[in-house]
Write an enzyme that holds these catalytic residues in place. Structure first.
Site, PDB file in Angstrom:
ATOM      1  N   ARG A  15      61.975  29.368   5.670  1.00 22.41           N
ATOM      2  CA  ARG A  15      63.103  30.276   5.782  1.00 22.41           C
ATOM      3  C   ARG A  15      63.121  31.084   7.075  1.00 22.41           C
ATOM      4  NH1 ARG A  15      62.689  29.760   0.621  1.00 22.41           N
ATOM      5  NH2 ARG A  15      60.524  29.901   1.156  1.00 22.41           N
ATOM      6  N   THR A  16      62.014  31.786   7.329  1.00 24.76           N
ATOM      7  CA  THR A  16      61.998  32.733   8.440  1.00 24.76           C
ATOM      8  C   THR A  16      62.214  32.006   9.765  1.00 24.76           C
ATOM      9  OG1 THR A  16      60.492  34.083   7.160  1.00 24.76           O
ATOM     10  CG2 THR A  16      60.640  34.584   9.496  1.00 24.76           C
ATOM     11  N   LYS A  49      43.145  23.536  20.984  1.00 30.84           N
ATOM     12  CA  LYS A  49      42.111  23.207  21.974  1.00 30.84           C
ATOM     13  C   LYS A  49      41.286  24.436  22.345  1.00 30.84           C
ATOM     14  CE  LYS A  49      45.130  19.713  24.048  1.00 30.84           C
ATOM     15  NZ  LYS A  49      45.954  19.408  25.226  1.00 30.84           N
ATOM     16  N   ARG A  85      55.015  34.680  14.393  1.00 30.62           N
ATOM     17  CA  ARG A  85      54.343  34.770  13.092  1.00 30.62           C
ATOM     18  C   ARG A  85      52.887  34.377  13.318  1.00 30.62           C
ATOM     19  NH1 ARG A  85      56.126  32.789   7.229  1.00 30.62           N
ATOM     20  NH2 ARG A  85      57.331  34.682   7.505  1.00 30.62           N
ATOM     21  N   HIS A 138      56.262  42.532   7.775  1.00 30.08           N
ATOM     22  CA  HIS A 138      57.274  41.479   7.939  1.00 30.08           C
ATOM     23  C   HIS A 138      58.620  42.224   8.015  1.00 30.08           C
ATOM     24  CE1 HIS A 138      59.381  37.822   7.746  1.00 30.08           C
ATOM     25  NE2 HIS A 138      58.948  37.318   6.612  1.00 30.08           N
TER      26      HIS A 138
HETATM   27  C1  NCD Z   1      57.182  35.670   2.783  1.00 29.00           C
HETATM   28  C2  NCD Z   1      56.159  35.627   3.891  1.00 29.00           C
HETATM   29  O1  NCD Z   1      55.989  34.620   4.574  1.00 29.00           O
HETATM   30  O2  NCD Z   1      55.545  36.657   4.058  1.00 29.00           O
HETATM   31  N1  NCD Z   1      58.168  34.710   2.859  1.00 29.00           N
HETATM   32  C3  NCD Z   1      59.177  34.799   3.773  1.00 29.00           C
HETATM   33  O3  NCD Z   1      59.000  35.193   4.907  1.00 29.00           O
HETATM   34  N2  NCD Z   1      60.401  34.459   3.347  1.00 29.00           N
HETATM   35  C4  NCD Z   1      56.585  35.767   1.451  1.00 29.00           C
HETATM   36  C5  NCD Z   1      55.643  34.704   0.977  1.00 29.00           C
HETATM   37  O4  NCD Z   1      55.129  33.901   1.722  1.00 29.00           O
HETATM   38  O5  NCD Z   1      55.392  34.714  -0.235  1.00 29.00           O
END
Ligand code: NCD
Length: 306
Positions: free
Chosen positions: A58-59, A86, A108, A136
């Site tokens: 999703r993100t 590496k 991320r 997040h």
């Molecule tokens: C979350 C995450 O990655 O922190 N999901 C997201 O970003 N939509 C929550 C999760 O992984 O459960």
């Protein structure tokens, strides 16, 4: 008024006016998403790198869509196929990318604090797309946008975050953001999944899901983050489900109608029963759609801030 900070690293300490500005700007972009042509020239000529060191569906798609809808040039980087494998450090990776004249990095990473670190070692604008179990911020912003859309306000609502609070960056960013916006925030989980001294964040704590349901207007249900758990925090998923799952049966005992949220990915019939996830009270897919608009707002506000 521009945002106070040139990066989006977390919601801790973000002023109410800044959150408000992002949510209001997102409303404009949400409208763009309903047009036949969903693209605006706002970030034309800007280059954005999506640096993903941890898996994401999703993100990652949401950020990339948001960037493309704003006409930015987008470069995707995945740790699996990079020199990180590496032995290259995060600092070297980032500096090498930066020297190619990029404007923003969306990152991320598995390590809490990685986004702050990156903002100290590069000149690019940094957006934290999740740093380990820390923050997040765009998820919490899209959650707040969805709450405002559904309830017309955030202030004064009783919002309970249910599940693996200890290992969840979504929980922490939501707590910071929702408290700033004047919501009453609670958490509900087994004792072993609640960080110590969590009351210092100004949240109410429930150890019983039925009590939490009685109190709440909104439940934000979280996945058990098994990949971040280094030992067993409860006997089995079956037992977790028995005591903490949000199910139709439990919700039916409550007199009012609760709004059900989840950041995804859902483990159906573990933390949330499938029928509740798909019910008319669930705003889970609206959260995903709103996420694109909210990320467009963040990218626009940071990318055009002088
Ligand atoms: C979350 C995450 O990655 O922190 N999901 C997201 O970003 N939509 C929550 C999760 O992984 O459960």
């Amino acid at each position: 008024m521009p945002l106070c900070n040139r990066h989006l690293l977390g919601l801790e300490g973000m002023p109410k006016d800044d959150i408000q500005l992002i949510l209001d700007t997102a409303t404009t972009f949400r409208e763009v998403l309903d047009r036949p042509i969903k693209k605006v020239p706002t970030l034309q000529g800007k280059t954005i790198v999506n640096l993903f060191f941890e898996s994401s569906t999703r993100t990652r798609i949401s950020f990339e869509l948001a960037e493309r809808r704003l006409s930015a040039d987008v470069v995707n980087f995945s740790a699996d196929a990079s020199s990180v494998k590496k032995g290259e450090t995060l600092k070297d990776t980032a500096r090498n990318i930066e020297v190619m004249k990029i404007d923003m990095i969306v990152m991320r990473h598995t390590a809490p604090g990685a986004a702050v670190f990156l903002s100290n070692v590069t000149g690019a604008i940094i957006i934290n797309a999740g740093d380990g179990s820390h923050e997040h911020p765009t998820q919490a912003l899209l959650d707040m946008y969805t709450i405002r859309e559904k309830h017309g306000r955030i202030e004064g609502l009783n919002i309970c975050i249910v599940g693996d609070i200890s290992h969840s960056r979504v929980a922490l960013s939501n707590i910071f953001g929702l408290k700033t916006m004047g919501a009453n925030v609670a958490i509900c989980a087994p004792k072993t999944l609640i960080p110590c001294e969590v009351e210092q964040l100004g949240v109410k704590v429930f150890y019983n899901i039925d009590e939490a349901i009685r109190w709440a207007d909104i439940l934000n249900v979280l996945r058990i983050q098994l990949e971040r758990q280094d030992r067993a925090f409860f006997p089995s998923l079956r037992e977790y489900r028995q005591h903490f799952a949000v199910t139709r049966e439990r919700l039916d005992k409550s007199k009012k109608t609760l709004t059900i949220m989840h950041p995804g990915p859902i483990n159906r019939d573990v933390e949330l029963s499938a029928d509740v996830a798909d019910s008319e009270h669930s705003v889970i897919l609206q959260q995903v759609l709103n996420g694109v608009a909210v990320r467009m707002a963040v990218l626009y506000l940071l990318g055009t801030r002088s």
